[in-house]
Design an enzyme around this catalytic site. Structure first.
Site, PDB file in Angstrom:
ATOM      1  N   ASP A   1       0.787  -1.205   0.089  1.00 36.16           N
ATOM      2  CA  ASP A   1       0.172  -0.029   0.087  1.00 36.16           C
ATOM      3  C   ASP A   1       0.859   1.290  -0.100  1.00 36.16           C
ATOM      4  O   ASP A   1       1.829   1.489   0.789  1.00 36.16           O
ATOM      5  CB  ASP A   1      -0.942  -0.085   1.407  1.00 36.16           C
ATOM      6  CG  ASP A   1      -2.184   0.942   1.097  1.00 36.16           C
ATOM      7  OD1 ASP A   1      -2.342   1.295   0.178  1.00 36.16           O
ATOM      8  OD2 ASP A   1      -2.682   1.319   2.007  1.00 36.16           O
TER       9      ASP A   1
ATOM     10  N   TYR B   1       1.140   5.788  -0.664  1.00 35.70           N
ATOM     11  CA  TYR B   1       0.722   6.958   0.282  1.00 35.70           C
ATOM     12  C   TYR B   1       0.922   8.153  -0.785  1.00 35.70           C
ATOM     13  O   TYR B   1       1.779   9.094  -0.372  1.00 35.70           O
ATOM     14  CB  TYR B   1       1.569   6.892   1.505  1.00 35.70           C
ATOM     15  CG  TYR B   1       1.237   7.782   2.627  1.00 35.70           C
ATOM     16  CD1 TYR B   1      -0.033   7.878   3.286  1.00 35.70           C
ATOM     17  CD2 TYR B   1       2.446   8.645   2.968  1.00 35.70           C
ATOM     18  CE1 TYR B   1      -0.049   8.867   4.171  1.00 35.70           C
ATOM     19  CE2 TYR B   1       2.033   9.445   4.112  1.00 35.70           C
ATOM     20  CZ  TYR B   1       0.874   9.655   4.750  1.00 35.70           C
ATOM     21  OH  TYR B   1       0.665  10.559   5.868  1.00 35.70           O
TER      22      TYR B   1
ATOM     23  N   ARG C   1       0.030  16.256  13.437  1.00 35.05           N
ATOM     24  CA  ARG C   1       1.346  16.858  13.805  1.00 35.05           C
ATOM     25  C   ARG C   1       0.963  18.289  13.508  1.00 35.05           C
ATOM     26  O   ARG C   1       1.700  19.103  12.644  1.00 35.05           O
ATOM     27  CB  ARG C   1       2.547  16.537  13.003  1.00 35.05           C
ATOM     28  CG  ARG C   1       3.077  15.055  13.145  1.00 35.05           C
ATOM     29  CD  ARG C   1       4.148  14.563  12.323  1.00 35.05           C
ATOM     30  NE  ARG C   1       4.069  14.829  10.784  1.00 35.05           N
ATOM     31  CZ  ARG C   1       3.294  13.876  10.069  1.00 35.05           C
ATOM     32  NH1 ARG C   1       2.946  12.682  10.475  1.00 35.05           N
ATOM     33  NH2 ARG C   1       3.206  14.127   8.816  1.00 35.05           N
TER      34      ARG C   1
ATOM     35  N   GLU D   1      -8.986   3.776  -2.580  1.00 37.24           N
ATOM     36  CA  GLU D   1      -7.876   3.609  -3.234  1.00 37.24           C
ATOM     37  C   GLU D   1      -7.999   2.920  -4.903  1.00 37.24           C
ATOM     38  O   GLU D   1      -9.028   2.407  -4.912  1.00 37.24           O
ATOM     39  CB  GLU D   1      -6.817   2.828  -2.516  1.00 37.24           C
ATOM     40  CG  GLU D   1      -6.754   3.179  -1.022  1.00 37.24           C
ATOM     41  CD  GLU D   1      -5.585   2.845  -0.187  1.00 37.24           C
ATOM     42  OE1 GLU D   1      -4.541   1.835  -1.120  1.00 37.24           O
ATOM     43  OE2 GLU D   1      -5.313   2.913   0.845  1.00 37.24           O
TER      44      GLU D   1
ATOM     45  N   GLN E   1      -4.466   2.126  15.052  1.00 37.28           N
ATOM     46  CA  GLN E   1      -3.323   2.422  13.973  1.00 37.28           C
ATOM     47  C   GLN E   1      -2.384   3.523  14.920  1.00 37.28           C
ATOM     48  O   GLN E   1      -1.196   3.582  14.748  1.00 37.28           O
ATOM     49  CB  GLN E   1      -3.779   2.944  12.706  1.00 37.28           C
ATOM     50  CG  GLN E   1      -2.593   3.443  11.861  1.00 37.28           C
ATOM     51  CD  GLN E   1      -3.464   4.033  10.331  1.00 37.28           C
ATOM     52  OE1 GLN E   1      -4.490   3.856  10.160  1.00 37.28           O
ATOM     53  NE2 GLN E   1      -2.549   4.435   9.580  1.00 37.28           N
TER      54      GLN E   1
ATOM     55  N   TYR F   1       1.568   2.357  15.678  1.00 34.44           N
ATOM     56  CA  TYR F   1       2.195   2.584  14.329  1.00 34.44           C
ATOM     57  C   TYR F   1       3.914   2.873  14.238  1.00 34.44           C
ATOM     58  O   TYR F   1       4.341   3.109  13.477  1.00 34.44           O
ATOM     59  CB  TYR F   1       1.639   3.162  13.248  1.00 34.44           C
ATOM     60  CG  TYR F   1       1.843   4.722  13.443  1.00 34.44           C
ATOM     61  CD1 TYR F   1       1.142   5.449  14.474  1.00 34.44           C
ATOM     62  CD2 TYR F   1       2.532   5.140  12.494  1.00 34.44           C
ATOM     63  CE1 TYR F   1       1.431   6.809  14.378  1.00 34.44           C
ATOM     64  CE2 TYR F   1       2.744   6.776  12.389  1.00 34.44           C
ATOM     65  CZ  TYR F   1       2.213   7.574  13.386  1.00 34.44           C
ATOM     66  OH  TYR F   1       2.545   8.770  13.544  1.00 34.44           O
TER      67      TYR F   1
ATOM     68  N   LYS G   1      -4.977  -2.188  10.133  1.00 33.62           N
ATOM     69  CA  LYS G   1      -5.109  -2.141   8.680  1.00 33.62           C
ATOM     70  C   LYS G   1      -5.558  -3.903   8.185  1.00 33.62           C
ATOM     71  O   LYS G   1      -6.177  -4.161   7.355  1.00 33.62           O
ATOM     72  CB  LYS G   1      -3.966  -1.823   7.893  1.00 33.62           C
ATOM     73  CG  LYS G   1      -3.870  -0.431   8.102  1.00 33.62           C
ATOM     74  CD  LYS G   1      -4.599   0.618   7.177  1.00 33.62           C
ATOM     75  CE  LYS G   1      -3.760   1.904   7.092  1.00 33.62           C
ATOM     76  NZ  LYS G   1      -4.571   2.757   6.329  1.00 33.62           N
TER      77      LYS G   1
ATOM     78  N   THR H   1      -4.794   6.241  -0.029  1.00 30.66           N
ATOM     79  CA  THR H   1      -6.160   7.196  -0.058  1.00 30.66           C
ATOM     80  C   THR H   1      -5.954   8.162  -1.317  1.00 30.66           C
ATOM     81  O   THR H   1      -4.944   8.817  -1.352  1.00 30.66           O
ATOM     82  CB  THR H   1      -6.411   7.774   1.307  1.00 30.66           C
ATOM     83  OG1 THR H   1      -6.330   6.954   2.198  1.00 30.66           O
ATOM     84  CG2 THR H   1      -7.509   8.447   1.070  1.00 30.66           C
TER      85      THR H   1
ATOM     86  N   GLU I   1     -10.350  12.476   7.203  1.00 28.35           N
ATOM     87  CA  GLU I   1     -10.177  13.735   6.560  1.00 28.35           C
ATOM     88  C   GLU I   1     -11.417  14.434   6.146  1.00 28.35           C
ATOM     89  O   GLU I   1     -11.539  15.743   6.520  1.00 28.35           O
ATOM     90  CB  GLU I   1      -9.350  13.354   5.075  1.00 28.35           C
ATOM     91  CG  GLU I   1      -7.889  13.076   5.013  1.00 28.35           C
ATOM     92  CD  GLU I   1      -7.322  12.624   3.720  1.00 28.35           C
ATOM     93  OE1 GLU I   1      -7.122  13.434   3.027  1.00 28.35           O
ATOM     94  OE2 GLU I   1      -7.493  11.374   3.449  1.00 28.35           O
TER      95      GLU I   1
END
Lengths: 407, 407
Positions: free
Chosen positions: B122, B124, B138, B196, B235, B239, B248, B339, B353
């Site tokens: 997968d 990103y 963050r 995706e 997650q 992670y 996942k 995504t 999101e």
């Protein structure tokens, strides 16, 4: 007193009657890969044995496959029955005449990947390894991250690049960046090993079915040594935030011989006490570790003796964690412990730790100084475990030699 | 002018003659999974077609398998030949009498996983998605991490839990911890999707053989929609530092129909200009994106329309990166884009999101307010692409309904 085998030289020895690991081999005379069991310096051809009336009819088809998977899928009743029958024919000299014709010298056997790998998961279960890496990578912070004592941290690796011991490892190329330098492309300059113990799943599960830690032996068939080759420079640049990828996926080597859990019964020992106590799903009614002593040889020089018994998370806890979200298991799933490192400098299972980030080179082979792997270097990982009555079980070694990067 | 099919209602439509995606189906009358090609609201049985003298002899065996893998492994010459022949018999009415008997109504076909998944990776690759996640996780730092514009960040997922569209998704249980709270165990409270696009590898490679970005179409057979279900609370806690794992691995859904790259030829469009220019191994002589428009429906309400054409990293670059370290490919490897999110709020391909970390709920279905997935919710991802001469190709939807966690 332990039973011994009539196969000359098998007992005492790493592949004595108490061990009987399974692998897949072929010969120059018959190049079809088939299942064998190792006894001393011989391989017993189980496909040949299964052509007669030897095994029960429902078990025989498992030995007409070119991998262990069908046998693994049959589960503990078949595993026990076959082990019992093999122990009998290899110990009782009345079987010698018939069975001896089915033995091949191990050095004439070409060994293949013993099982088709379904998914490959790699854990990070040694507190000493995790602490060492924390000190190396984050010198000003707590070495262990906040989640580490609450769950066995792990991730998925690439199943398609799991290769049998002896497969040459081509130095990977990729991107790296030092903190102040540019982004560069080239052959890895910090090629490393991780000495690990892997566990092979036999009996799968349906989606949505967690496996409790006390059901470990209902699903896991056995253990195999693993070298999780690692390109530290590639890994350091790529791994935030989704974890290691190309720094690991170029090759993972596994031993030729899968040691059944039954052969490790005498190696069960106390596992470290966990503080804090883990959540319920990770609590074992019968918590135990396996007392495997690993040995890492670099160009023939033993550079480390990592002790597997001290791993903070047990193989049963790893399996319970892996499945607690409902993830299904498949026959051939492989999960490895992560680098086995003990508290002492001579017990470190990666060169990153052993040479402390490359700053404290070691001397190997004919007096060569090494921080990381050079082209042509060979690394061999071996392990022994206590067998019954003072015997020693020696797991199948995993070895590999580094070839130069492609142009 | 485009050719059309004699199959009633097929053209114009998402499964018109310009599409011809492949899947694996069975029927109540014949429960053996076999390969079919979709045309309109019908499925053409390729196993039945291959029992005659229709395909070339070397191609026929591929259609006697219960998955696409053997056909995928045959490579572009077979892919083109079969597509050419299918186009002919489905357009020329002289074939109608013979072929119509091999058609099954799509709503009577039980669909299976179209291919055996080898490794699942997968990525990103959406700058908007990565930026949104950076802002959410963050808030006081640069949203994109330093490596993001230099390489397509990716990781391995669990191949064994890739399931066909329609498979119910059991809410996973696991560990989570809020910054100030205790470590807890329970059903995920932040269950999410990731819309995706996945790419299916047909032609594998040997270990040590990188695939350049311009060789993409020599190896990749086609595209499939993917929903990478994600438990955000699990997650977030697990992670660091090795990436997503149990958050996942409980389920990844894929569409029933694999769309050949040849059906997406008209959907090729310019990909975003990259700044900084990537390293040489990621530079494409012929850089292009696929102009797929995704649609995400939550309990029937369309909540997002993510545009695939804007992805920063192209599928060809993902493949080049995945293999640059020498990692081999196998038939059935699946790699997904990560995504798909565009710059606008209505183009976000994850609920994290879309609801901005759960703080801005959306209204779906019969006026229900949602931040994350509730038990019983259904999510369906669809996509369209421009076909030749104004036709529209509609990719096979991927849908799933959430079942309550196990006790």
């Amino acid at each position: 007193m332990t039973a011994t085998s009539w196969v000359e030289g098998a007992d005492p020895g790493p592949y004595g009657l108490a061990h009987l690991p399974y692998g897949v081999f072929s010969t120059s005379k018959d190049p079809t890969p088939r299942i064998g069991v190792r006894i001393g310096d011989r391989v017993l051809d189980l496909r040949a044995l299964a052509t007669g009336t030897f095994f029960l009819p429902w078990i025989r088809p498992a030995f007409h496959d070119g991998s262990l998977n069908a046998f693994l899928a049959m589960g503990p009743p078949a595993w026990r029955l076959v082990r019992h029958q093999l122990t009998e024919v290899l110990s009782d000299p009345r079987h010698r005449d018939r069975i001896a014709t089915l033995l091949t010298p191990a050095d004439k056997a070409r060994m293949h990947l013993p099982f088709r790998v379904a998914d490959y998961v790699d854990f990070y279960a040694s507190e000493h390894h995790a602490t060492n890496l924390g000190r190396l990578f984050r010198p000003d912070a707590e070495p262990l991250l906040p989640n580490w004592k609450h769950l066995p941290v792990g991730y998925h690796g690439r199943a398609g690049t799991v290769v049998p011991s002896g497969t040459p490892v081509i130095r990977p190329r990729g991107q790296r960046k030092t903190p102040d330098g540019p982004v560069e492309f080239g052959p890895s300059a910090r090629l490393d090993i991780e000495a690990e113990v892997g566990f092979v799943v036999g009996v799968g599960t349906d989606l949505g079915t967690p496996v409790g830690p006390d059901d470990f032996a209902e699903h896991v068939f056995g253990a195999v040594l693993v070298n999780d080759w690692s390109a530290r420079d590639l890994q350091a640049w790529e791994y935030v935030p989704l974890g290691p990828f190309l720094g690991k996926s170029f090759a993972t080597s596994v031993g030729h011989w899968v040691t059944p859990l039954d052969a490790l019964a005498a190696a069960r020992t106390a596992a470290p006490v966990q503080d804090p106590a883990p959540l319920g799903y990770l609590q074992e009614a019968d918590r135990f570790a396996y007392d495997l002593s690993l040995s890492v040889r670099w160009n023939g020089t033993e550079v480390a003796r990592p002790p597997f018994a001290g791993m903070y998370w047990t193989p049963a806890q790893m399996l319970a964690h892996l499945t607690v979200n409902g993830a299904s298991l498949r026959t051939g799933d492989l999960y490895a412990s992560g680098t086995v490192s003990g508290p002492e400098p001579g017990q470190r299972g990666s060169f990153l730790e052993l040479t402390w980030g490359g700053r404290e080179p070691v001397t190997v082979g004919d007096g060569e100084s090494r921080a990381f792997l050079e082209d042509g270097d060979t690394v061999t990982i071996a392990a022994t475990a206590p067998g019954p009555d003072g015997e020693v079980v020696g797991l199948g070694e995993v070895t590999g030699t580094i070839l130069p990067a492609l142009d």
